[in-house]
Structure formats: C-alpha cells, structure tokens
Design a protein around this motif. Structure first.
Motif, mmCIF file in Angstrom:
data_model
loop_
_atom_site.group_PDB
_atom_site.id
_atom_site.type_symbol
_atom_site.label_atom_id
_atom_site.label_comp_id
_atom_site.label_asym_id
_atom_site.label_seq_id
_atom_site.Cartn_x
_atom_site.Cartn_y
_atom_site.Cartn_z
ATOM 1 N N ALA A 1 -1.717 -5.974 -6.593
ATOM 2 C CA ALA A 1 -3.091 -6.346 -6.970
ATOM 3 C C ALA A 1 -2.904 -7.160 -8.387
ATOM 4 C CB ALA A 1 -3.894 -5.218 -7.231
ATOM 5 N N LYS B 1 -3.465 -11.134 -8.832
ATOM 6 C CA LYS B 1 -4.343 -11.544 -9.858
ATOM 7 C C LYS B 1 -3.897 -12.585 -10.796
ATOM 8 C CE LYS B 1 -7.154 -7.336 -10.537
ATOM 9 N NZ LYS B 1 -7.394 -6.261 -11.394
ATOM 10 N N THR C 1 -10.415 -3.560 -8.956
ATOM 11 C CA THR C 1 -9.327 -2.563 -8.932
ATOM 12 C C THR C 1 -8.940 -1.907 -7.724
ATOM 13 O OG1 THR C 1 -11.218 -0.920 -9.453
ATOM 14 C CG2 THR C 1 -10.251 -1.805 -11.274
ATOM 15 N N PRO C 2 -7.922 -1.653 -7.569
ATOM 16 C CA PRO C 2 -7.448 -1.193 -6.271
ATOM 17 C C PRO C 2 -7.991 0.436 -6.164
ATOM 18 C CG PRO C 2 -5.456 -1.771 -7.402
ATOM 19 C CD PRO C 2 -6.687 -1.642 -8.283
ATOM 20 N N SER D 1 0.914 -1.108 0.132
ATOM 21 C CA SER D 1 0.044 -0.083 -0.187
ATOM 22 C C SER D 1 0.895 1.132 0.137
ATOM 23 C CB SER D 1 -1.032 0.076 1.264
ATOM 24 O OG SER D 1 -0.225 0.191 2.481
ATOM 25 N N GLU E 1 -9.498 -9.775 -1.481
ATOM 26 C CA GLU E 1 -9.041 -8.457 -1.352
ATOM 27 C C GLU E 1 -9.288 -8.277 0.174
ATOM 28 O OE1 GLU E 1 -10.965 -5.680 -0.823
ATOM 29 O OE2 GLU E 1 -13.135 -6.374 -1.328
ATOM 30 N N LEU F 1 -0.241 0.167 -4.966
ATOM 31 C CA LEU F 1 -1.457 -0.927 -5.022
ATOM 32 C C LEU F 1 -1.405 -1.778 -6.026
ATOM 33 C CD1 LEU F 1 -4.128 1.337 -3.114
ATOM 34 C CD2 LEU F 1 -2.953 -0.689 -2.139
ATOM 35 N N ARG G 1 -5.946 -3.955 -1.147
ATOM 36 C CA ARG G 1 -6.796 -3.248 -2.265
ATOM 37 C C ARG G 1 -6.621 -1.758 -1.924
ATOM 38 N NH1 ARG G 1 -13.281 -3.212 -3.495
ATOM 39 N NH2 ARG G 1 -13.172 -2.151 -5.470
ATOM 40 N N PHE H 1 -4.375 -9.822 -1.196
ATOM 41 C CA PHE H 1 -3.702 -8.614 -1.262
ATOM 42 C C PHE H 1 -4.503 -7.569 -1.046
ATOM 43 C CE2 PHE H 1 -6.943 -8.762 -4.678
ATOM 44 C CZ PHE H 1 -7.269 -7.504 -5.131
#
Length: 338
Positions: A94, A98, A331-332, A13, A110, A90, A82, A80
C-alpha cells in the motif's frame, strides 16, 4: 499506443511480492517473487514476510514494467491489495502504491484480495473461458474457503464459508502430520496420483447451509495416524501415497458437496473455481465431470490460481471503468470481507 487503460498492480497480502501490468483485460507482465525463508518454519512468519516485501518490491515492479515494455509515465493507474492479509505485508504494498500514484499524479485503486481471486477468471487469454453472470464461485486457498454468488462486477454475496480451518490449511496441517514439507498441498496432489483414494476413510463434517468446517478432519486424521503408528511405526511411510489420495479425496468432496448443492438450489449453471487450492488436479477433475450435468465450468490457468498481481490488475480494470478511485488516506485491513 494503448487504447485500454494501462494499470500497474501490486499484490503483497502474504508471502509473495507480485507486480503485473495490464492493458485492459490483457496481461502484459505478471512477476512473482516467492519467499523461501518460511519453509524451515513450516508456515509464514509475518515479521519475516514484511521485511522480504521491502527488499523485493522495487525489483519486482521494475521487472514487471520492463517485461511489459511500459514506462511508468505511460501508466493510467496504480492498483494494490488492501486486504485481507498480513498487516505488515499489506502496508509495504500500500505504501509503495500510494507514493507512486502521488509522484505520477495518477489514480490509486484499492482491491479486495478475495474479489481478485474470483476476477482472475476475467483475464483475457487464448483458451480461457469467461464466466457469465450470475455465477457461483468456490474460492479455496490456504486462508479461505467460501462460496460466493456473483451477480455483477460489484454485486458479490458470500453464501457460505469455513467456520474454522480453510481447505488449504487442512492440506498443510495433515501434510505436516505425515512429515511432508510446507506447503503440503502440492506434494499431496503429486503423491495422491499413485495412491488409492478409497483405501482409508476419514469423517467428513457437514455444517448447516453452505458453511464449511475442516478442523474435525484434521483431528480425525491425527488420531487415526497416531493409532496406526502405535501398531506399526512405519505406517505412514508404508502407505504414504494411499494416505495422500484418501485425504485429498475427502477434502475435495467436502469442498464440492455444498458448492454443487448451492448451484442447484440457487439455480445457477455457471460455476467457477478460484484461489490457490483451485490448482489441485483432483478438485479440477471432479468439478469438470459435472459439465455433463448442464453446467458451464470456468477454471483459471495455474498462473492465476495462487497469489499474483494480474488478478489485482483485472479487478482494478473494472473499478477503473467505474471510476472507483481511492485517496491517499486509505489504510490496509487484515480482515476485509467481500
């Protein structure tokens, strides 16, 4: 053979690339690669952070699997972060999660970074205290300061949060005014141990309800230091330990006052600390003193206070049990509230 799910967790993050492997609530490995590149800039540079994540993520994941003695084909799920966080950072975590989940054909989970800080307290380890529902959590970090009521794994309510700077940010910004390196929080903590916390007094701002505001403290400290340096250019050097102790005492008291008031008014006796600033020795000490007032207090070990992937893994474990999986279109989100 592991009966509990084996989860590989990835945290990216901010400026730490981290990976962990958990078997149920037990941490088998917890690897963190910190980025030193930001120190000379006095703060995290988002573009440099995402580039460093791209370089670090494969070796960090490889090391986490090796330390856990787990082959990727044994994994039950990939977790992960998000959000919230820096979007470029991020995206790296991500994207990696994935593609690995797709190639191994296993579920993707997430995790909200702020929820993960709180749930670090549920990691199973000797000597760790596990909080009982309902509990109140004070999450204090460089980017966040908030009081969260936790009624169950999935029921979290933010009762109060900062309107401007976070507590960690206040430590870093005031530390910078005193010429300390970034991040200043741990340096202030260390120097404060030789200082007198009552030597200087700083104005504590208070907000309505359980909200926080630290920007006034930063301005007050800046004006105070400027005035004193006009009288004595060596003022900071002469008083550094006392200044650190006084600033730390002010921030700690500002954090605890609304938190303890919320505990009393919500009639909750289990109190929990989380987030990077929960590593602060004075904050821990002052909160633990309230055990005599009938509170049960849980504080995570230092390894799980700053950003790490074990906390992502433990949160994912509970989501795994509830079969809360996500698809590859997720999506983050740089802002992602609880």
């Amino acid at each position: 053979m592991h009966d509990s799910p084996l989860i590989l967790a990835i945290e990216s993050s901010c400026d730490d690339t981290a990976a962990a492997v958990l078997s149920g609530r037990t941490v088998l490995s917890n690897v963190i690669s910190s980025q030193k590149v930001h120190q000379k800039y006095g703060g995290v540079v988002p573009e440099l952070a995402s580039r460093a994540h791209q370089q670090n993520i494969v070796p960090v994941v490889h090391q986490a699997l090796a330390e856990a003695k787990v082959h990727q084909n044994m994994l039950s799920a990939i977790a992960f972060t998000r959000g919230p966080g820096l979007i470029g950072s991020l995206l790296v975590g991500a994207g990696f999660a994935k593609s690995l989940s797709l190639s191994l054909q296993i579920p993707l989970i997430e995790v909200n970074h702020m929820q993960a800080h709180i749930f670090a307290n549920f990691i199973e380890e000797p000597g760790m205290c596990t909080p009982q529902f309902p509990f109140l959590c004070l999450t204090v970090s460089g980017g966040h300061t908030q009081i969260v009521r936790v009624d169950s794994v999935s029921r979290l309510t933010v009762l109060g949060q900062t309107r401007d700077d976070a507590a960690g940010e206040a430590f870093d910004k005031i530390g910078k005014l005193m010429g300390l390196p970034y991040p200043a929080g741990p340096v202030i903590d260390k120097l404060a141990q030789q200082g007198d916390p009552t030597k200087f007094s700083f104005t504590k701002s208070s907000m309505s309800g359980y909200d926080y505001s630290f920007s006034g403290l930063k301005t007050g400290a800046m004006n105070f230091l400027n005035n004193q340096q006009q009288k004595n250019p060596q003022f900071i050097q002469d008083n550094l330990q006392h200044l650190c102790a006084s600033v730390q005492e002010t921030i700690v008291d500002m954090c605890l006052e609304p938190f303890l008031r919320a505990a009393k008014e919500q009639n909750i006796t289990h109190l929990v600390l989380a987030g990077g600033v929960s590593a602060n020795s004075r904050l821990r000490h002052k909160l633990l003193q309230h055990q005599n007032d009938g509170y049960t207090i849980c504080i995570p070990p230092l390894a799980y206070t700053t950003d790490n992937a074990a906390m992502i893994g433990i949160t994912a474990y509970y989501k795994y049990l509830d079969r809360q999986f996500t698809d590859l279109y997720i999506t983050p989100q740089s802002r992602y509230s609880l």
